[in-house]
Design a protein around this motif. Structure first.
Motif, mmCIF file in Angstrom:
data_model
loop_
_atom_site.group_PDB
_atom_site.id
_atom_site.type_symbol
_atom_site.label_atom_id
_atom_site.label_comp_id
_atom_site.label_asym_id
_atom_site.label_seq_id
_atom_site.Cartn_x
_atom_site.Cartn_y
_atom_site.Cartn_z
ATOM 1 N N GLY A 171 40.048 -31.029 142.228
ATOM 2 C CA GLY A 171 39.420 -32.211 142.266
ATOM 3 C C GLY A 171 39.685 -33.279 141.555
ATOM 4 O O GLY A 171 41.066 -33.160 140.979
ATOM 5 N N ASN A 177 31.145 -35.622 136.076
ATOM 6 C CA ASN A 177 31.752 -34.442 136.268
ATOM 7 C C ASN A 177 32.372 -33.941 134.883
ATOM 8 O O ASN A 177 32.688 -32.761 134.535
ATOM 9 N N TRP A 225 41.818 -25.815 136.243
ATOM 10 C CA TRP A 225 41.584 -26.936 136.940
ATOM 11 C C TRP A 225 42.775 -27.750 137.348
ATOM 12 O O TRP A 225 43.626 -27.701 136.598
ATOM 13 N N GLU A 258 40.794 -37.488 145.890
ATOM 14 C CA GLU A 258 39.623 -36.463 146.362
ATOM 15 C C GLU A 258 39.858 -35.900 147.733
ATOM 16 O O GLU A 258 39.668 -34.847 147.783
ATOM 17 N N ALA A 318 42.420 -33.362 147.365
ATOM 18 C CA ALA A 318 41.741 -32.014 146.790
ATOM 19 C C ALA A 318 40.871 -31.280 147.665
ATOM 20 O O ALA A 318 40.789 -29.996 147.484
ATOM 21 N N ALA A 319 39.985 -31.948 148.578
ATOM 22 C CA ALA A 319 39.618 -31.313 149.382
ATOM 23 C C ALA A 319 40.254 -30.424 150.408
ATOM 24 O O ALA A 319 40.126 -29.359 150.673
ATOM 25 N N VAL A 333 35.950 -27.759 145.401
ATOM 26 C CA VAL A 333 36.595 -29.242 145.306
ATOM 27 C C VAL A 333 35.570 -29.694 144.247
ATOM 28 O O VAL A 333 34.012 -29.775 144.716
ATOM 29 N N THR A 334 35.753 -30.334 143.188
ATOM 30 C CA THR A 334 34.977 -31.025 142.336
ATOM 31 C C THR A 334 35.238 -32.445 142.370
ATOM 32 O O THR A 334 36.229 -32.936 141.969
ATOM 33 N N THR A 335 33.982 -33.243 142.461
ATOM 34 C CA THR A 335 34.199 -34.834 142.555
ATOM 35 C C THR A 335 33.189 -35.426 141.794
ATOM 36 O O THR A 335 32.252 -34.689 141.226
ATOM 37 N N GLU A 384 33.000 -38.191 145.813
ATOM 38 C CA GLU A 384 32.519 -37.337 147.043
ATOM 39 C C GLU A 384 32.630 -37.845 148.345
ATOM 40 O O GLU A 384 33.029 -37.235 149.167
ATOM 41 N N ALA A 443 36.051 -37.377 149.505
ATOM 42 C CA ALA A 443 36.328 -36.053 149.851
ATOM 43 C C ALA A 443 35.697 -35.758 151.316
ATOM 44 O O ALA A 443 35.976 -34.598 151.819
ATOM 45 N N HIS A 453 31.544 -27.775 147.711
ATOM 46 C CA HIS A 453 32.050 -29.296 147.166
ATOM 47 C C HIS A 453 30.642 -29.601 146.010
ATOM 48 O O HIS A 453 29.619 -29.561 146.302
#
Lengths: 602, 602
Positions: free
Chosen positions: B56, B62, B77, B83, B86-87, B104-106, B112, B115, B131
């Protein structure tokens, strides 16, 4: 009859002509006279709107349409490295080409979804962008086979549904009978509302033949007229308040003055009334920052104290095109009561607590100027402190934010496009006055990091269209990593922006929000001065790269006339301390921290 | 009682325990015993599911949650450059870590949406990806201020609505009372359905305290049991058809056999029955390609003629986990009538024309194997031609596709991860057998170009988790431009993939679809061998780059044991002719052209 009223009438005539033509095409589909392909019609309409560049990425469902673009002498296809960058470029292009639109073309599913953040940003920030998507043929849309780029479950409308969240109008060109009318509707909405629209063009419909005649009537892109009775009432109310305020009135200009095309009307207002004028961050350069009665940037508690005091002490605030987002208002710290506020917007007006829907500023402003002009003699008595920020003397050679921004301020020239990435750059530029006719480009509400790289590409093309000057980008090392490949498109097209990369070891704006020493705010350090060469430039010939570590080195570079001429693309790596930040960012972070903090009990 | 039945019972026990705990938390919110933060609970659940890497980009909503990730000893991490990458990485990670999920963190809005294409791809291709989106606090969600990253109109649910199109389940953690149950629900759905899910975590809820006890009961991720009566009926029906086919049966394995975790059950089936086994492109390496009764890749009319004939002549096809997309079926040219087909899916079974909803293959396969085992003696009489493709002799030194793929086939080793980008690479790899225990990674249904760069990052981490071998990527020069910056993340983590960049001057797959000589299919040529150095590598030390122009040069490199050991990240630029393509791509393009052509009357 005023020229505006004539334009308004002409627009109505055009609207009616289109309506008639739509009905005629519908009722008897036999085509008389010249015909053209739907795809060509769309391209011609874009050319009529002054679009010279189309951004995007080719994909299997838009390739046929791209033939029309490539073959048209007045529009160029700019192939971007990816769709998000392309959407950003269309956005940046539209911002500089005020009143024009940006266009991004993608393919079904994979392409369009990659562009979605860019489209949502254009929605948020009121930028007119057409998102044109090449989609499977009408027969495939009906049969819904499991084509590549589909979700595998037959939902051919899923992308449209997602796009509805981020565009103000959508059209699916599923028949040649309605194609031209739909194209016209969507483009008109895009321009008039200054917001993104979404158009699905099936492969087969792009190659359907339709009458060419409709193109002879231009699109009606004038905003609608105000109700004269209500408008008169509003004008009276405003004049009454101005009288009551005994001329202690200021004008505050914000984003939508630029977005909805009233910069000129606003200039008439402030010059002919003499009222002091200020800008919000998103309205920066809407008012010439060298104008003698311009007082600088008002951003609530984050403002410079002198500006804050002047604005908040005024008896009446005439706000034009306000967009009161957190970063645009010092985290909602406007200390201006509604009783003292008049708000002019594109589609409504507010006078104190009273709302007047449908009274738009484009029509209202000239009349308001005429009514307020008599106050000038008294208004000019009110002093406006000069907006300036001299370069400070510091007893070290570090490139600090306090020193950097006023120093580059001296480097800027009239007609420069100054693009500042969300983060230390956008906050840093706020405090310094920009030259006349320069354009400030930033994404203060949406705040998507990496956006400026694509936007710089689009802005550079926009500057060429308008005969403006250099495009100068300020971006951090964290942000440029998101979208860096678009530098290669600038190289390919021979664009010549100056790109300052603030190398401060990571996401400094985030360090100020949370996690000052956290590893997740670190990034990997690149060889910044090799980027242009790697992306196809010839260092020293078609591109130049510099690393600058001290105040002196930067001053020397900025004073170098060859550098300043910007005859090739240039990238300057600025080595800066990891935890330094501009004054405004520090103040904003402190305010955000209060409302947005994580529970600290850990 | 079989071990499967026991697992099934245990899963039911866990489900019931969770339900009880949910009710208890709801009914009296006094918390007894150990507590933990909601964010920590989420991280612990991920660790329980075997997740060792979270992908992410940090963002202001976040950051607080990321503290929990950074502080946990069992999860890392991985900060990606953007993003979308990352996805893609989370997707690639989940593909290699079969049965595990990718995360995956956004951040809200900007992160988001970037992604989204990656999430939609995971939906399309049945990949379990969480997600996780950091969103404004619950009080902000209610008050809806005009925060940065919002659309400016108070619609705080717009991103959720868009995400609903591309995820099978969503959760908004807006209260601590339901947070744990919601986390459990969403993670269970993700694993069981092998599809992406969407979780909104407000800044404040991440730091709410909840009971830790619930964590002691593991998640119930077993697929539900089949109705025994229906299952028995289905088994009888299948056996009857196999008898009627007089053993002339083949097994065809496809994507969902991998995605829904039945590779082992399928292996039992084909080894214990002796039926010949083939794969669809998306099922490649589901069956060991060195197995003596494996016949290769069936892809309708695009198949090698010998394979096509064998498959289509069989009296009965037992299809496992089929996903009949255009590129996976030779543009829908399966010449297999439904009368001769049995389809096993994760949640239903089809026998000829009859559908049996709820009869899933995970439970059915072992029983089917037991019932079909007696046919082995006769089944092994049916000959299966060996799946092989020798390196051809060509009288020139150009690196052609015909030569390239069998040649690199000789270079592959057991346990390699072979990642092939949509385009010439994915079509090229199809025709060559991959070694035992190797994993083929490609995105044949969704087909988003650039995907493999992120996926290679994730796959490399997945390979480390599972103790697998080298990760080897094949990608074209057009595709790598979309996502190139992720190479720097590989460098930062010391990953050692081998990256073959097929430099053929643009989008060759698109040239085959439309516009062979069009400019829009051109790209700018980069200095490929400088990429790794520019992104922070030390050429010759932490990375190595090569340009290879001839067959001999490539052969020498592949035969070099140091190169083959892959002890640093390596990038190989392969100079190839612009309009050369693998056999399968040419055949596919011809078929697509027929159904998807643009009107040619221009």
């Amino acid at each position: 009859m005023t020229s505006q009223a004539v334009a308004s009438l002409q627009a109505e005539v055009n609207r009616l002509r289109h309506e008639l033509q739509t009905l005629k095409v519908d009722s008897h589909s036999t085509i008389a006279g010249d015909t053209m392909f739907v795809g060509q019609y769309l391209v011609e309409r874009l050319v009529q709107l002054g679009v010279t560049k189309m951004f995007g990425v080719p994909g299997d469902f838009n390739l046929g349409f791209l033939d029309f673009v490539e073959d048209h002498p007045k529009i160029d296809w700019v192939g971007d490295c990816n769709e998000l960058n392309a959407a950003y470029a269309a956005d940046g292009y539209a911002r500089v080409n005020e009143g024009k639109i940006g266009v991004v073309t993608t393919t079904f599913g994979v392409g369009e979804l990659s562009a979605m953040n860019g489209i949502a940003g254009a929605f948020s920030e009121h930028i007119p962008v057409l998102h044109l998507v090449g989609v499977p043929s009408t027969s495939q849309q009906k049969a819904k086979p499991m084509l590549h780029h589909t979700l595998g479950d037959g939902r051919y409308d899923a992308y449209l549904k997602a796009s509805q969240q981020f565009t103000i109008a959508q059209a699916v060109l599923n028949s040649k009978e309605t194609a031209a009318a739909e194209i016209d509707r969507i483009l008109t909405e895009c321009v008039v509302m200054a917001r993104p629209v979404y158009l699905m063009l099936p492969t087969d419909v792009a190659y359907e033949r339709i009458p060419a005649k409709r193109l002879q009537t231009p699109l009606s892109i004038e905003p609608p007229a105000n109700d004269p009775e209500v408008e008169e009432f509003v004008l009276d109310e405003i004049v009454k308040l101005v009288e009551e305020a005994q001329n202690d009135v200021i004008i505050l200009v914000d984003a939508c003055a630029i977005r909805h095309g009233v910069k000129q009307e606003v200039e008439e207002l402030y010059r002919r009334t003499g009222f002091p004028v200020y800008s919000a961050p998103m309205g920066k350069t809407a008012v010439s920052e060298s104008y003698e009665r311009y007082g600088g940037i008002y951003v609530g508690s984050v403002s410079n104290p002198a500006i804050k005091e002047k604005v908040e002490a005024a008896k009446l605030i005439l706000s034009v095109g306000g967009l009161k987002s957190d970063f645009n208002t010092g985290n909602f710290t406007y200390h201006i009561p509604t009783q003292r506020t008049i708000e002019l917007h594109s589609d409504h007006t507010r006078v104190q607590f009273a709302g007047f829907p449908g009274i738009g500023m484009k029509r209202l402003l000239p009349k308001l100027t005429a009514r307020l002009q008599p106050f000038k003699e008294d208004a000019v008595q009110i002093e406006v402190p000069k907006f300036q920020l001299p370069v400070p003397q510091e007893d070290n050679d570090i490139i600090s934010h306090t020193w950097l921004w006023p120093r580059v301020g001296e480097f800027f020239k009239s007609k420069d496009i100054i693009v500042a990435e969300t983060g230390t750059s956008s906050f840093g530029v706020l405090d310094i006055p920009l030259p006349p006719e320069s354009i400030f480009v930033s994404q203060i509400l949406w705040g998507s990091i990496g956006w400026t790289v694509g936007a710089t590409l689009g802005a550079s093309f926009g500057a060429l269209d308008r005969g403006l000057g250099r495009t100068i980008l300020f971006i951090g090392d964290g942000s440029i990593q998101l979208t860096v490949q678009e530098l290669s498109v600038m190289l390919r097209w021979g664009l010549k922006p100056i790109i300052f990369v603030l190398n401060n070891n990571g996401y400094t704006i985030e360090r100020y929000l949370h996690g000052m020493t956290r590893k997740y705010n670190d990034i990997s350090n690149w060889r910044w001065t090799k980027l242009l060469e790697t992306f196809g430039g010839e260092e020293g010939k078609s591109c130049k790269s510099y690393t600058v570590r001290t105040k002196q080195e930067l001053s020397n570079l900025l004073d170098d006339p060859t550098f300043a001429k910007a005859e090739v693309i240039q990238l300057v790596e600025l080595i800066m301390p990891q935890t330094d930040a501009p004054r405004a960012l520090k103040a904003q972070a402190e305010l955000s921290g209060k409302t947005n903090r994580y529970v600290a009990e850990i």
